[in-house]
Design a protein around this motif. Structure first.
Motif, PDB file in Angstrom:
ATOM      1  N   ILE A  25      -6.082  -2.436  -3.278  1.00  0.00           N
ATOM      2  CA  ILE A  25      -5.098  -3.082  -2.416  1.00  0.00           C
ATOM      3  C   ILE A  25      -5.675  -4.351  -1.789  1.00  0.00           C
ATOM      4  O   ILE A  25      -6.780  -4.338  -1.233  1.00  0.00           O
ATOM      5  CB  ILE A  25      -4.630  -2.111  -1.305  1.00  0.00           C
ATOM      6  CG1 ILE A  25      -3.957  -0.870  -1.922  1.00  0.00           C
ATOM      7  CG2 ILE A  25      -3.659  -2.808  -0.339  1.00  0.00           C
ATOM      8  CD1 ILE A  25      -2.703  -1.164  -2.728  1.00  0.00           C
ATOM      9  N   ARG A  60      -4.103  11.039 -12.481  1.00  0.00           N
ATOM     10  CA  ARG A  60      -4.533  10.194 -11.368  1.00  0.00           C
ATOM     11  C   ARG A  60      -5.940   9.641 -11.589  1.00  0.00           C
ATOM     12  O   ARG A  60      -6.292   8.584 -11.046  1.00  0.00           O
ATOM     13  CB  ARG A  60      -4.476  10.980 -10.065  1.00  0.00           C
ATOM     14  CG  ARG A  60      -3.070  11.421  -9.666  1.00  0.00           C
ATOM     15  CD  ARG A  60      -3.083  12.199  -8.365  1.00  0.00           C
ATOM     16  NE  ARG A  60      -3.387  11.319  -7.233  1.00  0.00           N
ATOM     17  CZ  ARG A  60      -3.810  11.764  -6.058  1.00  0.00           C
ATOM     18  NH1 ARG A  60      -4.009  13.048  -5.871  1.00  0.00           N
ATOM     19  NH2 ARG A  60      -4.058  10.915  -5.084  1.00  0.00           N
ATOM     20  N   ASP A  93       1.458   7.012  -6.575  1.00  0.00           N
ATOM     21  CA  ASP A  93       0.319   7.904  -6.796  1.00  0.00           C
ATOM     22  C   ASP A  93       0.702   9.351  -6.496  1.00  0.00           C
ATOM     23  O   ASP A  93       0.339  10.277  -7.239  1.00  0.00           O
ATOM     24  CB  ASP A  93      -0.840   7.455  -5.903  1.00  0.00           C
ATOM     25  CG  ASP A  93      -2.098   8.278  -6.105  1.00  0.00           C
ATOM     26  OD1 ASP A  93      -2.522   8.438  -7.258  1.00  0.00           O
ATOM     27  OD2 ASP A  93      -2.649   8.763  -5.104  1.00  0.00           O
ATOM     28  N   HIS A  94       1.451   9.550  -5.429  1.00  0.00           N
ATOM     29  CA  HIS A  94       1.891  10.895  -5.050  1.00  0.00           C
ATOM     30  C   HIS A  94       2.837  11.466  -6.107  1.00  0.00           C
ATOM     31  O   HIS A  94       2.716  12.638  -6.499  1.00  0.00           O
ATOM     32  CB  HIS A  94       2.577  10.833  -3.685  1.00  0.00           C
ATOM     33  CG  HIS A  94       2.895  12.175  -3.104  1.00  0.00           C
ATOM     34  ND1 HIS A  94       1.944  13.172  -2.947  1.00  0.00           N
ATOM     35  CD2 HIS A  94       4.067  12.696  -2.632  1.00  0.00           C
ATOM     36  CE1 HIS A  94       2.508  14.242  -2.422  1.00  0.00           C
ATOM     37  NE2 HIS A  94       3.790  13.986  -2.227  1.00  0.00           N
ATOM     38  N   GLN A 127       0.823  -1.210   0.000  1.00  0.00           N
ATOM     39  CA  GLN A 127       0.000   0.000   0.000  1.00  0.00           C
ATOM     40  C   GLN A 127       0.860   1.264   0.000  1.00  0.00           C
ATOM     41  O   GLN A 127       0.598   2.209  -0.754  1.00  0.00           O
ATOM     42  CB  GLN A 127      -0.943   0.009   1.209  1.00  0.00           C
ATOM     43  CG  GLN A 127      -1.848   1.236   1.235  1.00  0.00           C
ATOM     44  CD  GLN A 127      -3.037   1.076   2.154  1.00  0.00           C
ATOM     45  OE1 GLN A 127      -3.324  -0.029   2.604  1.00  0.00           O
ATOM     46  NE2 GLN A 127      -3.727   2.169   2.447  1.00  0.00           N
ATOM     47  N   ALA A 128       1.900   1.292   0.841  1.00  0.00           N
ATOM     48  CA  ALA A 128       2.779   2.471   0.902  1.00  0.00           C
ATOM     49  C   ALA A 128       3.476   2.690  -0.435  1.00  0.00           C
ATOM     50  O   ALA A 128       3.681   3.840  -0.863  1.00  0.00           O
ATOM     51  CB  ALA A 128       3.800   2.306   2.020  1.00  0.00           C
ATOM     52  N   TYR A 129       3.838   1.586  -1.118  1.00  0.00           N
ATOM     53  CA  TYR A 129       4.495   1.692  -2.427  1.00  0.00           C
ATOM     54  C   TYR A 129       3.582   2.425  -3.416  1.00  0.00           C
ATOM     55  O   TYR A 129       4.005   3.366  -4.096  1.00  0.00           O
ATOM     56  CB  TYR A 129       4.840   0.299  -2.943  1.00  0.00           C
ATOM     57  CG  TYR A 129       5.228   0.260  -4.400  1.00  0.00           C
ATOM     58  CD1 TYR A 129       6.528   0.571  -4.803  1.00  0.00           C
ATOM     59  CD2 TYR A 129       4.297  -0.069  -5.384  1.00  0.00           C
ATOM     60  CE1 TYR A 129       6.875   0.551  -6.151  1.00  0.00           C
ATOM     61  CE2 TYR A 129       4.635  -0.086  -6.725  1.00  0.00           C
ATOM     62  CZ  TYR A 129       5.929   0.225  -7.101  1.00  0.00           C
ATOM     63  OH  TYR A 129       6.276   0.216  -8.434  1.00  0.00           O
ATOM     64  N   PHE A 130       2.320   2.003  -3.491  1.00  0.00           N
ATOM     65  CA  PHE A 130       1.416   2.622  -4.457  1.00  0.00           C
ATOM     66  C   PHE A 130       1.016   4.032  -4.047  1.00  0.00           C
ATOM     67  O   PHE A 130       0.746   4.880  -4.904  1.00  0.00           O
ATOM     68  CB  PHE A 130       0.194   1.740  -4.682  1.00  0.00           C
ATOM     69  CG  PHE A 130       0.468   0.590  -5.613  1.00  0.00           C
ATOM     70  CD1 PHE A 130       0.809   0.820  -6.939  1.00  0.00           C
ATOM     71  CD2 PHE A 130       0.414  -0.715  -5.165  1.00  0.00           C
ATOM     72  CE1 PHE A 130       1.083  -0.225  -7.804  1.00  0.00           C
ATOM     73  CE2 PHE A 130       0.686  -1.770  -6.018  1.00  0.00           C
ATOM     74  CZ  PHE A 130       1.016  -1.528  -7.342  1.00  0.00           C
ATOM     75  N   GLU A 131       0.985   4.295  -2.759  1.00  0.00           N
ATOM     76  CA  GLU A 131       0.741   5.668  -2.312  1.00  0.00           C
ATOM     77  C   GLU A 131       1.850   6.588  -2.795  1.00  0.00           C
ATOM     78  O   GLU A 131       1.604   7.726  -3.209  1.00  0.00           O
ATOM     79  CB  GLU A 131       0.621   5.706  -0.792  1.00  0.00           C
ATOM     80  CG  GLU A 131      -0.687   5.137  -0.256  1.00  0.00           C
ATOM     81  CD  GLU A 131      -0.738   5.095   1.261  1.00  0.00           C
ATOM     82  OE1 GLU A 131       0.316   5.369   1.898  1.00  0.00           O
ATOM     83  OE2 GLU A 131      -1.811   4.780   1.815  1.00  0.00           O
ATOM     84  N   GLN A 132       3.080   6.074  -2.767  1.00  0.00           N
ATOM     85  CA  GLN A 132       4.217   6.879  -3.225  1.00  0.00           C
ATOM     86  C   GLN A 132       4.178   7.084  -4.737  1.00  0.00           C
ATOM     87  O   GLN A 132       4.432   8.186  -5.232  1.00  0.00           O
ATOM     88  CB  GLN A 132       5.526   6.188  -2.815  1.00  0.00           C
ATOM     89  CG  GLN A 132       6.753   7.048  -3.040  1.00  0.00           C
ATOM     90  CD  GLN A 132       7.975   6.480  -2.346  1.00  0.00           C
ATOM     91  OE1 GLN A 132       8.018   5.322  -1.988  1.00  0.00           O
ATOM     92  NE2 GLN A 132       8.981   7.303  -2.155  1.00  0.00           N
ATOM     93  N   ILE A 166      -6.637   2.312  -7.810  1.00  0.00           N
ATOM     94  CA  ILE A 166      -5.762   1.544  -6.924  1.00  0.00           C
ATOM     95  C   ILE A 166      -6.616   0.598  -6.083  1.00  0.00           C
ATOM     96  O   ILE A 166      -7.544   1.037  -5.406  1.00  0.00           O
ATOM     97  CB  ILE A 166      -4.938   2.474  -6.013  1.00  0.00           C
ATOM     98  CG1 ILE A 166      -4.038   3.389  -6.857  1.00  0.00           C
ATOM     99  CG2 ILE A 166      -4.084   1.649  -5.046  1.00  0.00           C
ATOM    100  CD1 ILE A 166      -3.238   4.391  -6.035  1.00  0.00           C
TER     101      ILE A 166
END
Length: 457
Positions: A322, A315, A303-304, A296-301, A320
């Motif tokens: 998860i 976007r 996406d950011h 999740q943190a990977y895709f948040e990064q 996304i």
């Protein structure tokens, strides 16, 4: 260095490559710089090494430096003679059938591109439409088109260097896609390219799908570092990374992106840059980013980073999901139904997305020399699609410096690529690439990663 187990054998042909002209044989056996033998040997060795674990093309060629392949012409047709080939490609002294099929796919594509594309005056590689037709003809020659079949090919992108948990997740997603009768197309290597195929194969088996398609699209520069996995039953070798990427989006009907490194980021930037083109705003192409809870943190990064560089419009073109393989498969199935309705309404082919507009910035081959990498224009003031194209080129260069034979040699000789650009953008880029390094997404675990790039601040 431990001695590798090898086998020498004569291999009978499969598929359409049963006879060759004397000119074709001469080109395949020409060991000069302009001959095809070096390319043929390298791609053939990669196919024969499908069981290997590794991503070092140079090391593979060194391990099997005595390997060779030649054409045996007989009155009944041709055969291939393999000398000192990897023993894992054989069972009971015979070449595994899937490996044999892929070996002759190598022969087919190398000869077709050389004989009918490279030397064909009909194709002007400075024209976008000609590049698209070139990609079409390579796929058609490989029998990659099933004319009347409704859209069901899901392209799966993701890294070759992923964790075991992420790999198992890709298998589960592939399984759910297979249960819903979807075929899988990947870059054909290990990791997130192998997992969806493996899962999809089981899903097809449960649904008694006897002719499921597991399509692998690759290119000569990367095939030795990411050898075709054993599940691939349709292998196509495109001339370069740009035509490989175009083949993905023209042949595929939806895209699932798993965690990965710079190569996956390159693919994401490629498809988003295309979807942001005004002419493509109404063309449906389901795009899902997915991974286990740990990703999740990977895709948040990711996406950011996309929001910082390409903006909110980009976007909105993906979803996304998860830790929910069933929802991924349902989303794809719903998306493919929209694709079917759209193509039927607009008279576009099911088997090749002609309506998608792709600018030359996404088609022109980028040679990642140190000079070209240093001269890339990277500024947040650029038009969005051009910025996406240049960041894609940057990621492509990093992939080359990490695992491609020529790129690795260039880094060893000249040192890391020097990357310059807008200070704010370079800050975003540095943070993203550093996260890939920390998460072991640049190279397979087991060896120390030495960056092939340097962000010049």
């Amino acid at each position: 260095m431990s001695k590798k187990s090898v086998v020498s054998a004569i291999v009978n042909p499969v598929g359409s490559m049963r006879v060759l002209s004397s000119r074709e044989v001469s080109r395949l056996q020409d060991t000069s710089k302009t001959g095809l033998h070096r390319l043929f040997r390298r791609c053939a060795l990669a196919v024969l090494s499908c069981e290997k674990e590794g991503d070092n093309a140079e090391a593979l060629l060194l391990d099997y430096q005595d390997f060779d392949i030649s054409i045996v012409q007989e009155h009944r047709g041709l055969k291939l003679e393999l000398l000192n080939a990897p023993a894992n490609a054989f069972v009971g002294g015979k070449l595994i059938l899937g490996v044999r099929e892929n070996l002759f796919s190598v022969l087919r594509d190398i000869l077709y591109v050389s004989s009918h594309i490279t030397d064909d005056p009909r194709f002007d590689t400075n024209r976008s439409t000609d590049i698209t037709h070139l990609t079409f003809e390579i796929l058609r020659n490989a029998n990659a088109f099933i004319i009347k079949q409704p859209p069901n090919i899901v392209v799966c992108w993701g890294g070759h260097s992923i964790s075991r948990e992420e790999y198992e997740y890709t298998k589960t997603v592939g399984y759910q896609l297979g249960l819903r009768y979807m075929d899988i197309c990947t870059g054909c290597g290990p990791g997130a390219m192998k997992g969806p195929m493996k899962g999809g194969y089981i899903g097809h088996a449960k649904q008694r799908v006897s002719k499921g398609r597991f399509i692998g699209l690759t290119e000569p520069g990367i095939i030795a570092a990411e050898s075709p996995n054993p599940i691939v039953n349709e292998l196509v070798i495109l001339p370069d990374i740009e035509k490989r990427l175009e083949a993905f989006v023209r042949l595929g009907h939806g895209i699932v992106v798993f965690p990965g490194g710079p190569g996956t980021c390159e693919e994401i930037l490629y498809i988003l840059g295309i979807l942001l083109h005004p002419k493509n705003k109404d063309i449906p192409l389901p795009l899902v980013f997915t991974g286990p809870a740990s990703a999740q943190a990977y895709f948040e990064q990711i996406d950011h980073f996309i929001g910082q560089t390409l903006g909110e419009k980009a976007r909105k073109r993906y979803k996304i999901i998860i830790d929910n393989p069933v929802e991924v498969a349902r989303t794809m199935r719903t998306g493919l139904e929209k694709v079917t309705r759209f193509r039927r309404k607009h008279g576009d082919a099911y088997y090749f997305n002609w309506l998608l507009e792709i600018d030359r910035e996404f088609q022109s081959p980028f040679e990642p020399t140190h000079e070209n990498m240093a001269n890339l224009e990277l500024s947040l003031d650029m038009p969005t699609h051009l910025l996406a194209a240049n960041i894609r080129r940057l990621m492509s260069g990093i992939v080359s410096g990490n695992i491609k034979e020529d790129g690795v040699k260039a880094i060893r000789k000249h040192g890391p690529y020097q990357i310059t650009g807008d200070p704010e953008l370079m800050q975003y880029m540095d943070k993203l690439l550093e996260s890939f390094v920390k998460q072991c997404r640049m190279k397979l675990p087991g060896s120390e990663y030495k960056p092939c790039y340097q962000i010049v601040k």
